[in-house]
Scaffold this motif. Structure first.
Motif, short mmCIF file in Angstrom:
data_model
loop_
_atom_site.label_atom_id
_atom_site.label_comp_id
_atom_site.label_asym_id
_atom_site.label_seq_id
_atom_site.Cartn_x
_atom_site.Cartn_y
_atom_site.Cartn_z
N ASP A 1 0.76 -1.28 0.04
CA ASP A 1 0.03 -0.24 0.04
C ASP A 1 1.04 1.20 0.03
N ALA A 2 0.32 2.32 -0.02
CA ALA A 2 1.03 3.50 -0.31
C ALA A 2 1.92 3.87 1.12
N GLY A 3 1.52 3.24 2.32
CA GLY A 3 2.22 3.52 3.44
C GLY A 3 3.79 2.72 3.39
N LEU A 4 3.88 1.96 2.52
CA LEU A 4 5.31 1.16 2.18
C LEU A 4 6.10 2.15 1.36
N PRO A 5 7.53 1.96 1.56
CA PRO A 5 8.53 2.66 0.69
C PRO A 5 8.14 2.31 -0.95
N GLN A 6 8.40 3.41 -1.70
CA GLN A 6 7.97 3.18 -3.07
C GLN A 6 9.15 2.62 -3.70
N PRO A 7 9.14 1.47 -4.23
CA PRO A 7 10.40 0.75 -4.74
C PRO A 7 10.25 1.16 -6.48
N ALA A 8 11.09 2.19 -6.57
CA ALA A 8 11.03 2.99 -8.03
C ALA A 8 11.59 2.01 -8.83
N GLY A 9 12.53 1.10 -8.90
CA GLY A 9 13.06 0.15 -9.61
C GLY A 9 12.45 -1.16 -9.66
N LEU A 10 11.47 -1.20 -9.11
CA LEU A 10 10.70 -2.70 -9.06
C LEU A 10 10.38 -3.10 -10.30
N LYS A 11 10.79 -4.57 -10.61
CA LYS A 11 10.61 -5.15 -11.91
C LYS A 11 9.37 -6.15 -11.76
N LEU A 12 9.31 -6.82 -10.49
CA LEU A 12 8.28 -7.90 -10.02
C LEU A 12 7.85 -7.67 -8.71
N PHE A 13 6.78 -7.84 -8.50
CA PHE A 13 5.86 -7.99 -7.19
C PHE A 13 5.28 -9.39 -7.33
N HIS A 14 5.62 -10.61 -6.40
CA HIS A 14 5.01 -11.72 -6.39
C HIS A 14 4.57 -11.99 -5.18
N VAL A 15 3.19 -12.16 -5.45
CA VAL A 15 2.47 -12.65 -4.12
C VAL A 15 2.71 -14.11 -4.11
N PRO A 16 3.00 -14.83 -2.72
CA PRO A 16 3.47 -16.08 -2.54
C PRO A 16 2.28 -16.88 -2.36
N GLY A 17 0.92 -16.52 -2.87
CA GLY A 17 -0.44 -17.22 -2.85
C GLY A 17 -1.16 -16.87 -3.81
N ALA A 18 -2.44 -17.26 -3.62
CA ALA A 18 -3.41 -16.92 -4.79
C ALA A 18 -3.90 -15.62 -4.56
N GLY A 19 -4.27 -15.24 -3.37
CA GLY A 19 -5.14 -13.88 -2.98
C GLY A 19 -4.30 -12.66 -3.09
N TYR A 20 -4.80 -11.68 -3.85
CA TYR A 20 -3.82 -10.45 -3.72
C TYR A 20 -4.76 -9.52 -3.17
N ASP A 21 -5.79 -9.55 -2.42
CA ASP A 21 -6.80 -8.30 -2.16
C ASP A 21 -6.00 -7.56 -0.85
N MET A 22 -4.77 -7.72 -0.51
CA MET A 22 -4.19 -6.74 0.33
C MET A 22 -3.26 -6.06 -0.63
N VAL A 23 -2.88 -6.24 -1.76
CA VAL A 23 -2.17 -5.78 -2.58
C VAL A 23 -2.88 -4.51 -3.36
N ASP A 24 -2.27 -3.18 -3.29
CA ASP A 24 -3.07 -2.05 -3.83
C ASP A 24 -2.22 -1.93 -5.14
N LEU A 25 -3.06 -2.47 -6.33
CA LEU A 25 -2.22 -2.51 -7.59
C LEU A 25 -2.19 -1.19 -8.16
N GLY A 26 -2.94 -0.25 -7.80
CA GLY A 26 -2.67 1.23 -8.33
C GLY A 26 -1.53 1.85 -7.66
#
Length: 325
Positions: A55-80
């Protein structure tokens, strides 16, 4: 490549991960709460993040290439809130474990091994073959209803068929009859589906459309002895409606693995619901454990490592939730 495992859940997949992804990976484990400056810096500089939330409260990883959820559910990931440069993927590999959990729970309801053992140790031959009043149940011939027919539903169907059960499916899109599916319903016929089965297994993902999809109306349509199994997300079943159906004996019972309340920083040992399910004798309660096996971890490690390799090699990813810009 700088790879970060963020939080306790993600860290479970880090053991032996360097051997899978290659020596060029710099792997760092970070806590759930990034309070130290060094942790915040490592997160912001990560090229790959394995984690269950963003979410927006975490540091912004400007060079991020891949965000991988280690499970099926991604409802806690703010894609925007993630940088456009990052592809987002999830992974499955838990369907085998969850299907085994479902079948084990249903078998345990019908074949009282633990009670038979306890009684026989006291000289009580309560289940001895040879008299009709001593019979126990079986699942062969029962009809199992699968609310959701994704990875989990398909895995359960295959195992249910091995036990000679009939399989009915309720899904957003129509599911054709096959060797695994005897009858299918779309979600606008949910009441008819619920009334056609002995067991309802909920494995749909949690969205606003599936919130409370099993409501009081669904329970009213069920057979009196029906059993409800939730291995999806707690709020897909209306909590009050489920409690009332169980307490009032409207249905036969429930096997609940996914809940309405979970441990938090302020309460590490909560009861799993807002209502006293723990006081009911016709519900089996487990702590969101159905998919958590060594096999699940191993399979998901392989998927994550392969996607990291693919991302840096410029190859197509698997299980893409959101493509990179």
């Amino acid at each position: 490549m700088r790879v970060v495992f963020h939080g306790e859940n993600a860290a479970s997949f880090s053991h032996g991960f360097a051997e899978l992804v290659g020596k060029e990976a710099e792997i760092q484990l970070l806590p759930d709460h990034l309070e130290a400056g060094a942790d915040q810096k490592a997160y912001a500089e990560a090229e790959v993040i394995v984690g269950v939330k963003f979410d927006a409260g975490l540091p912004q990883p400007a060079g991020l290439k891949l965000f991988h959820v280690p499970g099926a559910g991604y409802d806690m990931v703010d894609l925007g809130a993630l940088p456009a440069s990052a592809a987002v993927c999830n992974c499955f590999g838990h369907e085998q474990a969850i299907a085994e959990y479902v079948m084990a729970a249903l078998l345990a309801r019908n074949i009282p091994l633990a009670d038979a053992d306890r009684r026989l140790r006291q000289g009580d031959w309560a289940y001895w073959a040879g008299a009709p009043e001593r019979v126990h149940g079986e699942i062969a011939g029962q009809t199992i209803g699968l609310l959701g027919f994704g990875h989990i539903g398909k895995a359960i169907a295959a195992r249910a068929k091995a036990f000679e059960m009939k399989v009915h499916v309720a899904n957003r899109s129509a599911v054709p009859a096959s060797a695994l599916v005897d009858r299918s319903f779309t979600l606008d016929a949910l009441a008819e589906f619920c009334g056609s089965v002995d067991v309802v297994v909920v494995s749909v993902p949690f969205t606003e459309e599936t919130r409370g999809i099993l409501s009081a109306a669904a329970f009213a349509a069920m057979r009196p002895g029906a059993v409800v199994v939730n291995v999806g997300r707690g709020p897909t079943i209306d909590e009050q409606a489920l409690f009332d159906a169980l307490k009032g004996g409207r249905i036969g019972g429930a096997i609940i693995d996914t809940w309405y309340r979970y441990p938090s920083a302020g309460d590490s040992h909560p009861l799993p619901a807002n209502l006293p399910f723990h006081e009911l004798s016709n519900v089996l309660m487990t702590p969101h454990m159905s998919g958590w096996t060594s096999g699940t971890i191993s399979r998901r490690q392989g998927i994550i490592a392969d996607n990291i390799r693919r991302r840096f090699a410029g190859e197509p990813l698997v299980n893409v939730v959101r493509a990179s810009a």
